[in-house]
Structure formats: C-alpha cells, structure tokens
Scaffold this motif. Structure first.
Motif, mmCIF file in Angstrom:
data_model
loop_
_atom_site.group_PDB
_atom_site.id
_atom_site.type_symbol
_atom_site.label_atom_id
_atom_site.label_comp_id
_atom_site.label_asym_id
_atom_site.label_seq_id
_atom_site.Cartn_x
_atom_site.Cartn_y
_atom_site.Cartn_z
ATOM 1 N N ASN A 1 72.471 -19.179 17.667
ATOM 2 C CA ASN A 1 73.898 -18.900 17.537
ATOM 3 C C ASN A 1 74.215 -17.415 17.393
ATOM 4 O OD1 ASN A 1 74.638 -21.671 17.631
ATOM 5 N ND2 ASN A 1 74.088 -21.890 15.460
ATOM 6 N N VAL A 2 73.202 -16.562 17.444
ATOM 7 C CA VAL A 2 73.443 -15.134 17.257
ATOM 8 C C VAL A 2 74.295 -14.579 18.399
ATOM 9 C CG1 VAL A 2 71.356 -14.365 18.480
ATOM 10 C CG2 VAL A 2 72.342 -12.930 16.685
ATOM 11 N N LYS A 3 75.200 -13.680 18.040
ATOM 12 C CA LYS A 3 76.055 -13.014 19.025
ATOM 13 C C LYS A 3 75.507 -11.609 19.269
ATOM 14 C CE LYS A 3 80.153 -15.624 17.668
ATOM 15 N NZ LYS A 3 81.549 -15.553 17.123
ATOM 16 N N ILE A 4 75.332 -11.263 20.536
ATOM 17 C CA ILE A 4 74.632 -10.030 20.912
ATOM 18 C C ILE A 4 75.565 -9.083 21.651
ATOM 19 C CG2 ILE A 4 72.728 -9.066 22.256
ATOM 20 C CD1 ILE A 4 71.311 -11.776 21.963
ATOM 21 N N MET A 5 75.545 -7.817 21.239
ATOM 22 C CA MET A 5 76.174 -6.736 21.997
ATOM 23 C C MET A 5 75.072 -5.822 22.515
ATOM 24 S SD MET A 5 78.606 -3.556 20.721
ATOM 25 C CE MET A 5 79.994 -4.550 20.175
ATOM 26 N N LEU A 6 75.178 -5.396 23.758
ATOM 27 C CA LEU A 6 74.267 -4.410 24.329
ATOM 28 C C LEU A 6 74.967 -3.057 24.339
ATOM 29 C CD1 LEU A 6 72.912 -6.373 27.455
ATOM 30 C CD2 LEU A 6 72.070 -6.423 25.092
ATOM 31 N N GLN B 1 65.123 -5.520 33.200
ATOM 32 C CA GLN B 1 64.290 -6.701 32.979
ATOM 33 C C GLN B 1 63.698 -6.679 31.576
ATOM 34 O OE1 GLN B 1 64.159 -9.206 34.970
ATOM 35 N NE2 GLN B 1 65.129 -8.320 36.779
ATOM 36 N N ASP B 2 63.347 -5.500 31.094
ATOM 37 C CA ASP B 2 62.876 -5.368 29.716
ATOM 38 C C ASP B 2 64.002 -5.720 28.740
ATOM 39 O OD1 ASP B 2 60.476 -4.481 30.783
ATOM 40 O OD2 ASP B 2 61.008 -2.363 30.578
ATOM 41 N N ALA B 3 65.231 -5.322 29.078
ATOM 42 C CA ALA B 3 66.382 -5.665 28.235
ATOM 43 C C ALA B 3 66.516 -7.179 28.115
ATOM 44 C CB ALA B 3 67.659 -5.064 28.815
ATOM 45 N N LEU B 4 66.317 -7.877 29.213
ATOM 46 C CA LEU B 4 66.389 -9.335 29.191
ATOM 47 C C LEU B 4 65.313 -9.918 28.276
ATOM 48 C CD1 LEU B 4 67.974 -11.693 30.391
ATOM 49 C CD2 LEU B 4 66.394 -11.690 32.333
ATOM 50 N N SER B 5 64.126 -9.309 28.295
ATOM 51 C CA SER B 5 63.059 -9.754 27.394
ATOM 52 C C SER B 5 63.434 -9.524 25.935
ATOM 53 C CB SER B 5 61.753 -9.015 27.718
ATOM 54 O OG SER B 5 61.288 -9.337 29.012
ATOM 55 N N TRP B 6 64.070 -8.387 25.637
ATOM 56 C CA TRP B 6 64.484 -8.118 24.257
ATOM 57 C C TRP B 6 65.619 -9.046 23.835
ATOM 58 C CZ3 TRP B 6 61.245 -6.164 21.224
ATOM 59 C CH2 TRP B 6 60.400 -5.123 21.595
ATOM 60 N N ILE B 7 66.480 -9.422 24.750
ATOM 61 C CA ILE B 7 67.539 -10.387 24.432
ATOM 62 C C ILE B 7 66.913 -11.719 24.041
ATOM 63 C CG2 ILE B 7 69.412 -11.750 25.446
ATOM 64 C CD1 ILE B 7 70.027 -9.224 27.198
ATOM 65 N N ARG B 8 65.929 -12.166 24.805
ATOM 66 C CA ARG B 8 65.257 -13.427 24.493
ATOM 67 C C ARG B 8 64.521 -13.347 23.157
ATOM 68 N NH1 ARG B 8 63.179 -13.657 30.703
ATOM 69 N NH2 ARG B 8 64.992 -14.741 31.604
ATOM 70 N N TRP B 9 63.893 -12.194 22.865
ATOM 71 C CA TRP B 9 63.235 -12.005 21.576
ATOM 72 C C TRP B 9 64.256 -12.135 20.452
ATOM 73 C CZ3 TRP B 9 64.046 -8.960 17.395
ATOM 74 C CH2 TRP B 9 63.034 -8.900 16.433
ATOM 75 N N THR B 10 65.422 -11.535 20.639
ATOM 76 C CA THR B 10 66.477 -11.548 19.623
ATOM 77 C C THR B 10 66.942 -12.962 19.328
ATOM 78 O OG1 THR B 10 67.229 -9.328 20.248
ATOM 79 C CG2 THR B 10 68.808 -10.733 19.104
ATOM 80 N N ILE B 11 67.096 -13.764 20.356
ATOM 81 C CA ILE B 11 67.540 -15.147 20.155
ATOM 82 C C ILE B 11 66.475 -15.937 19.396
ATOM 83 C CG2 ILE B 11 68.180 -17.284 21.346
ATOM 84 C CD1 ILE B 11 69.320 -15.482 23.604
ATOM 85 N N ARG B 12 65.200 -15.697 19.712
ATOM 86 C CA ARG B 12 64.129 -16.366 18.976
ATOM 87 C C ARG B 12 64.108 -15.925 17.512
ATOM 88 N NH1 ARG B 12 61.193 -14.977 23.675
ATOM 89 N NH2 ARG B 12 60.098 -13.303 22.556
ATOM 90 N N GLU B 13 64.343 -14.636 17.278
ATOM 91 C CA GLU B 13 64.275 -14.083 15.926
ATOM 92 C C GLU B 13 65.497 -14.458 15.090
ATOM 93 O OE1 GLU B 13 63.148 -11.859 12.574
ATOM 94 O OE2 GLU B 13 61.954 -12.407 14.323
#
Length: 317
Positions: free
Chosen positions: A166-171, A150-162
C-alpha cells in the motif's frame, strides 16, 4: 595521380582525427573513473560554494536519522547500492516514500542532504540510490537514464517489498536523475507510483552532449557524437538517443512536475519546455528565474517547496 594520393591521404588523416576525437570524448564522458565531478561542476556553471553552509546545517539533521545501506542486483547483473531512511513519524512501514535519483558524477546520499530535510520533515521515507557506475554501485559505463530507468524500476519493486503493497511512491530526479525518472515514465510502472518530479532533466544523452559541444566548447558534434553512439551500443548496450524523455512522456500515465532554472546553460531550459509540451499525463511546470543548473531548490526554496507540497497533496491523497 598525385592529387588523388593527396586526397586519399587527407581523408585518412581526417578519419584518424575523427576516431581519435570520438575515443577521447567517449572515454572522458561515458566511463566510470574518467567522468570527474570537478569537471561536471565547472561545466554546469553553478556556484555551489555559497550553499555549503546550508548543506552542512541540513546534513547535521539528516545524518542523525535512522538509515541503512541496501543493495539489489540489476537486470544485467550489477550490484547496486542505495541508502534507505525510514519515515521519522515512528511507524514501522512507510505510508509514503520518495526515491531520489542524483545527477551525472553524483552520489545518492551526498547529493540530497538539503532536500532530504524537507522530505523527512514532511513524513516521507527516502530511498537514495547510487546510479550504476556511481558511488557504491557497480558498473563501468554510465547509463544516462537509458539504463538507469530499468534500475529505477528495480528500486520501485524493492520499495514495495520493503514498505508494503500500500506504500505510495514519488520519484524525484535531478539532471541525469531527472532524465531517468522521465524516461521511466514511459514504462509500465506499478500503481504505487503516484507521481514524478523532474528537476532539470534532459531529453537524451545525444541531445545534451550535442548542446554542450556546440554551445559550451564551440565544437561540431560530428563525428564525436555519432562515433560515441556506435561505441556505446557495442560496449554499454544502448544507443545515445535510444531512450528520449521527450518521447517517453508521450506514454506517461502518472502526473509529472517539471522544474527547471531559467539560467541553466548545461541542460537548457528549452528542453524542459519541449518535454513538458510532449507530456500526455497530468502535468505542472515551475521555472525558477535566474537559477543555474540544478540550482532551483537553493535559488528559490520557498517556491520549490510550495510546488512540492501542492503536488504531493494532489498525488498522495
């Protein structure tokens, strides 16, 4: 009557011993401050000393790059910390970013010095969170992926805001971090998440602790695991098999690259095969022969980086 009293007394002693074992195991394993990096390193069986020169050399490059501390509040009110590295290609907003999740008793920045060299030189921005109850993040109880997803999901959302819509994310995750990203694969992830890399991730805390007690300490899992499960539900808010990576990848939609060392005695390689076989999304698997726990990148860097490059070209295109 005497025999009955003896039986009752013996039962009481066994129950007391079971409670004591449970509390000892739980406090030693699940609570911040009691879970020691030195003990984890010894249990993992990996000889890290031989890689220190490489780590120090990589650190010189990584730490001179622009970076900053970032924070967010978790779903349950904890202040979580991460270190953010913009891409070094000069663009203001990252086109692609990797979010790296560290292992048990680790920290985001210190645990990713070596592999950060690869990602930064390949055009990625990087976000390196400290898991709850680790590093500069708040929390008393360790999440073992179950809460961390769930924290990972929060960091994903932070990344999209930052970084922009259109950012592409790898975990990417290692050990507990590997379990975290696999458990996150079962969530409704934003479309920006293009792929997941799990390095030596485990199925669930219950199963990995059972393995450690049985095979490393030659102790029965009962009653410590069952008792710890009850305590954890009450204190930390989750069961130790409540979230299982083997089950979560059955709901996965994004591609997953599985990496594991064949000589891993801490998180057995069989767990990687089990999770891989259950995964319903596009998948790849790399087994590094002779690598101990979390050693795969160092044991065969060429094979590891080749797998990352091929996977990245597939998912980021």
């Amino acid at each position: 009557m005497g025999a009955l009293k003896n039986i009752v007394a013996a039962t009481g002693l066994l129950a007391a011993a079971g409670i004591g074992e449970t509390v000892y195991f739980y406090n030693r394993t699940m609570k911040r401050g009691n879970a020691k990096t030195e003990r984890t390193t010894k249990m993992s069986g990996t000889d890290w000393a031989k890689y220190f020169p490489l780590m120090e050399e990589r650190k010189k490059f990584v730490m001179v790059q622009q970076h900053r501390d970032v924070y967010l509040t978790s779903f349950d009110g904890l202040k979580l910390h991460a270190t953010y590295f913009p891409a070094i290609n000069g663009t203001e907003q990252a086109e692609k970013i990797v979010i790296c999740f560290h292992g048990y008793t680790g920290e985001g920045l210190s645990n990713h010095m070596a592999i950060a060299d690869y990602f930064l030189k390949h055009g990625y921005a990087m976000l390196l969170p400290d898991a709850r109850a680790h590093g500069e993040s708040e929390g008393e109880y360790i999440g073992f992926g179950c809460l961390d997803r769930q924290d990972a999901l929060s960091w994903i959302r932070w990344t999209i805001r930052e970084c922009g819509e259109n950012v592409k994310i790898m975990l990417h995750g290692t050990s507990m971090g590997g379990a975290t990203v696999l458990m996150a694969s079962g969530l409704e992830l934003p479309a920006n998440v293009k792929g997941i890399v799990s390095d030596c991730g485990f199925t669930s805390p219950k199963e990995v602790f059972t393995h450690v007690l049985n095979h490393m300490y030659h102790l029965p899992a009962f009653p410590a695991i069952q008792g710890a499960d009850l305590l954890n539900k009450r204190l930390a808010g989750y069961g130790m098999d409540e979230c299982n990576a083997r089950r979560e990848v059955q709901k996965a939609k994004v591609p997953i690259l599985f990496i594991h060392g064949s000589a891993d005695t801490f998180v057995p390689c069989s767990m990687c095969h089990e999770i891989y076989d259950s995964c319903k999304s596009p998948k790849r698997k790399l087994i590094i022969e002779g690598a101990a726990h979390a050693e795969s990148y160092y044991k065969d860097m060429d094979a590891y980086e080749k797998a990352l490059t091929e996977f990245s070209e597939e998912i980021m295109s």
